[in-house]
Design a protein around this motif. Structure first.
Motif: not given
Ligand code: ZN
Length: 101
Positions: A7, A12, A15, A69, A72, A76, A87
């Protein structure tokens, strides 16, 4: 070694890496310093990457990343202190630790 996830946003990746670690899967970050200047996306071949050390952990690590994912929500957000983007799932700035406002 197997590539689990890549990514352009290092936050991200960090994390995802820590979620995988929490599951006691051995994993490493690569290209973590390769991303471009603030707000600038690195070329795709220089994106930071998360790898699992043992190939047999690949499936488990991928599903952890996928689950994160899905969690989320929203775009952001930008830190008021240092202007970094974190994020939506972060409550504090990944860069300087300031509270989200
Ligand atoms: Zn910050």
């Amino acid at each position: 070694m197997k590539l689990v996830y890549t990514h352009p946003n290092i936050a991200v990746l960090v994390q995802a890496h820590s979620l995988i670690e929490q599951a006691e899967i051995e994993c490493v970050l690569r290209n973590e310093y390769a991303s471009g200047a603030m707000g600038e996306l690195a070329p795709i071949n220089a994106w930071p990457e998360v790898w699992v050390v043992n190939d047999r952990d690949f499936e488990r690590a991928s599903s952890i990343v996928e689950a994160s994912q899905r969690a989320v929500e929203g775009p952001d957000w930008q830190c008021a202190q240092c202007a970094s983007y974190s994020p939506a799932t972060f409550d504090t700035c990944w860069q300087c630790g300031a509270e989200r406002v």
